[in-house]
Design an enzyme around this catalytic site. Structure first.
Site, short mmCIF file in Angstrom:
data_model
loop_
_atom_site.label_atom_id
_atom_site.label_comp_id
_atom_site.label_asym_id
_atom_site.label_seq_id
_atom_site.Cartn_x
_atom_site.Cartn_y
_atom_site.Cartn_z
N ASP A 41 0.85 -1.19 0.00
CA ASP A 41 0.00 0.00 0.00
C ASP A 41 0.89 1.24 0.00
O ASP A 41 1.73 1.40 0.88
CB ASP A 41 -0.92 0.00 1.23
CG ASP A 41 -2.15 0.86 1.01
OD1 ASP A 41 -1.98 2.04 0.66
OD2 ASP A 41 -3.27 0.35 1.19
N SER A 92 -7.12 4.16 -1.36
CA SER A 92 -6.94 2.70 -1.38
C SER A 92 -8.23 1.95 -1.68
O SER A 92 -8.18 0.80 -2.11
CB SER A 92 -6.37 2.22 -0.04
OG SER A 92 -5.07 2.69 0.15
N ASP A 144 -10.15 -2.99 6.45
CA ASP A 144 -9.63 -1.76 5.85
C ASP A 144 -9.84 -1.80 4.33
O ASP A 144 -10.16 -2.84 3.75
CB ASP A 144 -8.15 -1.61 6.21
CG ASP A 144 -7.67 -0.16 6.11
OD1 ASP A 144 -8.50 0.77 6.19
OD2 ASP A 144 -6.45 0.05 5.94
N THR A 146 -8.25 -1.83 1.39
CA THR A 146 -7.69 -2.76 0.40
C THR A 146 -8.28 -4.17 0.53
O THR A 146 -8.87 -4.68 -0.44
CB THR A 146 -6.15 -2.78 0.48
OG1 THR A 146 -5.67 -1.45 0.34
CG2 THR A 146 -5.56 -3.67 -0.58
N ARG A 157 -15.78 3.43 2.78
CA ARG A 157 -14.79 2.57 3.41
C ARG A 157 -14.84 2.61 4.94
O ARG A 157 -14.36 1.70 5.61
CB ARG A 157 -13.38 2.95 2.93
CG ARG A 157 -13.00 4.38 3.24
CD ARG A 157 -11.61 4.74 2.74
NE ARG A 157 -10.57 4.08 3.50
CZ ARG A 157 -9.28 4.10 3.18
NH1 ARG A 157 -8.88 4.76 2.11
NH2 ARG A 157 -8.39 3.49 3.93
N GLU A 324 -1.32 -8.12 1.48
CA GLU A 324 -1.05 -6.67 1.52
C GLU A 324 -0.12 -6.29 2.67
O GLU A 324 -0.39 -6.64 3.82
CB GLU A 324 -2.36 -5.88 1.68
CG GLU A 324 -2.11 -4.37 1.62
CD GLU A 324 -3.20 -3.53 2.26
OE1 GLU A 324 -3.27 -2.35 1.91
OE2 GLU A 324 -3.95 -4.02 3.12
N ASP A 329 1.99 2.69 3.48
CA ASP A 329 1.13 3.87 3.31
C ASP A 329 0.85 4.56 4.64
O ASP A 329 1.03 5.78 4.76
CB ASP A 329 -0.19 3.41 2.68
CG ASP A 329 -1.26 4.49 2.70
OD1 ASP A 329 -1.20 5.39 1.86
OD2 ASP A 329 -2.15 4.43 3.57
N LYS A 330 0.44 3.81 5.62
CA LYS A 330 0.00 4.44 6.88
C LYS A 330 1.16 5.16 7.57
O LYS A 330 0.99 6.23 8.16
CB LYS A 330 -0.63 3.40 7.80
CG LYS A 330 -1.93 2.81 7.22
CD LYS A 330 -2.53 1.76 8.13
CE LYS A 330 -3.65 0.98 7.46
NZ LYS A 330 -4.76 1.82 7.00
N HIS A 333 1.86 8.38 5.67
CA HIS A 333 0.90 9.41 6.10
C HIS A 333 1.41 10.11 7.36
O HIS A 333 1.25 11.31 7.52
CB HIS A 333 -0.46 8.78 6.42
CG HIS A 333 -1.33 8.54 5.23
ND1 HIS A 333 -1.79 9.55 4.42
CD2 HIS A 333 -1.87 7.39 4.73
CE1 HIS A 333 -2.56 9.04 3.46
NE2 HIS A 333 -2.62 7.74 3.63
N ASP A 371 -0.93 0.18 -4.73
CA ASP A 371 -2.25 0.68 -5.11
C ASP A 371 -2.21 2.14 -5.55
O ASP A 371 -2.96 2.56 -6.41
CB ASP A 371 -3.27 0.47 -3.98
CG ASP A 371 -2.79 0.99 -2.64
OD1 ASP A 371 -1.63 1.41 -2.53
OD2 ASP A 371 -3.60 0.98 -1.69
N HIS A 372 -1.29 2.90 -4.97
CA HIS A 372 -1.17 4.32 -5.33
C HIS A 372 0.17 4.80 -4.80
O HIS A 372 0.80 4.14 -3.98
CB HIS A 372 -2.32 5.14 -4.73
CG HIS A 372 -2.42 4.99 -3.24
ND1 HIS A 372 -1.54 5.60 -2.37
CD2 HIS A 372 -3.27 4.27 -2.46
CE1 HIS A 372 -1.85 5.28 -1.14
NE2 HIS A 372 -2.90 4.45 -1.14
N HIS A 422 -2.08 11.29 -0.25
CA HIS A 422 -1.46 10.46 -1.29
C HIS A 422 -0.95 11.35 -2.42
O HIS A 422 -1.24 12.54 -2.46
CB HIS A 422 -2.51 9.50 -1.89
CG HIS A 422 -3.05 8.53 -0.91
ND1 HIS A 422 -4.19 7.81 -1.13
CD2 HIS A 422 -2.60 8.15 0.32
CE1 HIS A 422 -4.43 7.03 -0.09
NE2 HIS A 422 -3.48 7.22 0.80
ZN LIG Z 1 -3.33 6.06 2.50
#
Ligand SMILES: [Zn+2]
Length: 467
Positions: A41, A92, A144, A146, A157, A324, A329-330, A333, A371-372, A422
């Site tokens: 992620d 996501s 979550d 994903t 989500r 995953e 990602d987290k 962030h 994913d991004h 993101h």
């Molecule tokens: Zn994110």
């Protein structure tokens, strides 16, 4: 299916200065095809380069770097209010829906169409209908965005549990939820946790206990976990129980209240910070290295969860498994470079184990992607304009690598004190296995759904929902 696997399963192919290998051609549908999709992620190319520099050094190679085929993936997102209009930075939920269902949707949607809220059909649902095995492994809550997009259908989500179906958030309306239409009392399928509990996925591993240990909608005594058990799930809560798992039946393993703790953190819990300017002079933050996160001690590794899923899914039958590493990602962030690096390490160790499996089971197609893209950028640790007191805007970390150099990593997608956004660049796809060499150099994220369907020999949905 039913033909024998071609002899000479793997061919080593020399490349410039490295060793890589391609799976030898396998006669089509020779053995029960197996599909493993690994998602980092937020794992864009900055994240991979940062992790490589730290984990194996400038001259080193991650396992990821050795996969023989590589493509670039365009993410796609639609505006909820007018699905004819694109958005250029995804989340996501919509990106996972693109991969799971081949349908482009709007940010925040789980397996549903932008604007029209129609359910999409996921690769997991199509595989289960064909009698194939199915598995989901993640380091986030299994509810979550994903993992949810591979099994559930809900318009937002945030609707992860019965209590989260309709909430308000006066300080940030973007973090309020309204999934009234999806309430079971309104004829819907309920929260993401309730949909997982009612699903036919063979093995689901990750965090998220708190979403399952609450009363299910309309129940006075039964929790979502109770409903899962009634639907045939064996409930696993500790790494020891996971290690002792016997094969057979469905498994729901939940190892943390929400997101699982990450493996690494900055020394002394260091993270990126704003560069101070004193009397017009830029004061760069101290460099730091990474250290184990003590909170990780009670967690199973991503690799051990993925290994347990492969054991459950077995050697003989076709399956689709999504794995995953969620907190690349987290942690990005939260402007925590060591957290990102440790979770990419977890992914890379999992890729190594999965490649070993694929070498022994050459009917396996392995796709590794993100994913991004995310906020962290690798920039000079000292600005070339430092003499003019120029320094990184936003938040900035100086990470000391094991080979004695320093990486500058900045985070500047917004000026929030709490977390980054993101970003919207294309993401990498690495591939190994039958047909991998056919993947074009540039694809769209929905093409990943087509690649998985094609490999498993499944027909596409006859009435693909459109926005
Ligand atoms: Zn994110």
């Amino acid at each position: 299916m039913g033909k024998t696997v071609a002899a000479g399963l793997l061919l080593s192919i020399a490349c410039h200065g490295c060793t890589t290998e391609r799976a030898a051609p396998v006669s089509s549908r020779s053995a029960a095809p197996k599909m493993i999709l690994i998602i980092g992620d937020g794992m864009d190319q900055h994240q991979i380069t940062i992790a490589r520099n730290y984990l194996v050094g400038y001259e080193g190679r991650l396992t990821l770097d050795t996969l023989p085929e590589r493509s670039s993936v365009q993410t796609q997102t639609l505006a909820e209010e007018d699905p004819r209009v694109p958005e250029y930075v995804p989340d996501s939920a919509n990106t996972a829906t693109s991969m799971a269902s081949g349908v482009v949707t709007s940010a925040g949607r789980i397996g549903t169409t932008a604007g029209t809220d129609r359910d999409t059909l996921s690769i997991m649902e199509l595989a289960a209908a064909a009698g194939f095995g199915t598995g989901i492994v993640t380091t986030s809550s299994v509810t979550d965005a994903t993992p949810a997009s591979f099994v559930a259908h809900v318009n937002q989500r945030l609707c992860e549990s019965p209590r989260a179906m309709v909430t308000s958030n006066p300080t940030n309306p973007a973090f309020a939820s309204d999934c009234s239409k999806d309430l079971k009392s309104n004829g819907g399928k309920g929260s993401i946790a309730e949909q997982i509990a009612a699903s036919s996925i063979d093995i689901v591993l990750g965090g998220g206990v708190r979403n399952f240990d609450q009363l299910a909608e309309g129940e006075t005594t039964r929790t979502v976990s109770d409903l899962a058990a009634e639907n045939g799930y064996r409930l696993v809560r500790t790494p020891a129980e996971l290690a002792a798992l016997t094969v057979g039946g469905k498994v729901l393993g939940l190892f943390a209240p929400g997101t699982m703790s990450v493996q690494w953190r900055g020394a002394g819990d260091a993270r990126a910070e704003e560069v101070a300017h004193v009397d017009g002079r830029a004061i760069y933050p101290e460099a730091f290295g990474c250290e184990p996160n003590p909170d990780f001690a009670m967690m199973p590794t991503l690799e051990s969860m993925a290994r347990a899923a492969l054991v459950q899914l077995g050697d003989g039958d076709s399956f689709v498994l999504m794995i995953e590493s969620a907190s690349i990602d987290k942690q990005s962030h939260l402007r925590r470079p060591c957290g990102q690096i440790g979770e990419l390490k977890q992914l890379d160790e999992t890729v190594k184990m999965v490649l070993d499996y694929a070498r022994a089971h050459p009917e396996t197609l392995v796709l590794v992607t993100a994913d991004h893209s995310q906020a962290a950028q690798l920039i000079p640790e000292t600005s070339v304009l430092a003499a003019l007191n120029a320094a990184s805007p936003g938040h900035f970390a100086r990470v000391r690598t094991l080979e004695g150099a320093v990486m500058g990593i900045n985070y500047a997608t917004n000026d929030s004190s709490s977390q980054e956004d993101h970003s919207g660049a294309d993401v990498p796809l690495f591939a190994y296995g039958p047909g991998a060499e056919e993947i074009p150099a540039q694809i769209r994220q929905t093409d990943i759904f087509g690649l998985m369907l094609g490999h498993l020999g499944l027909a596409p949905p006859t009435s693909a929902p459109t926005p």
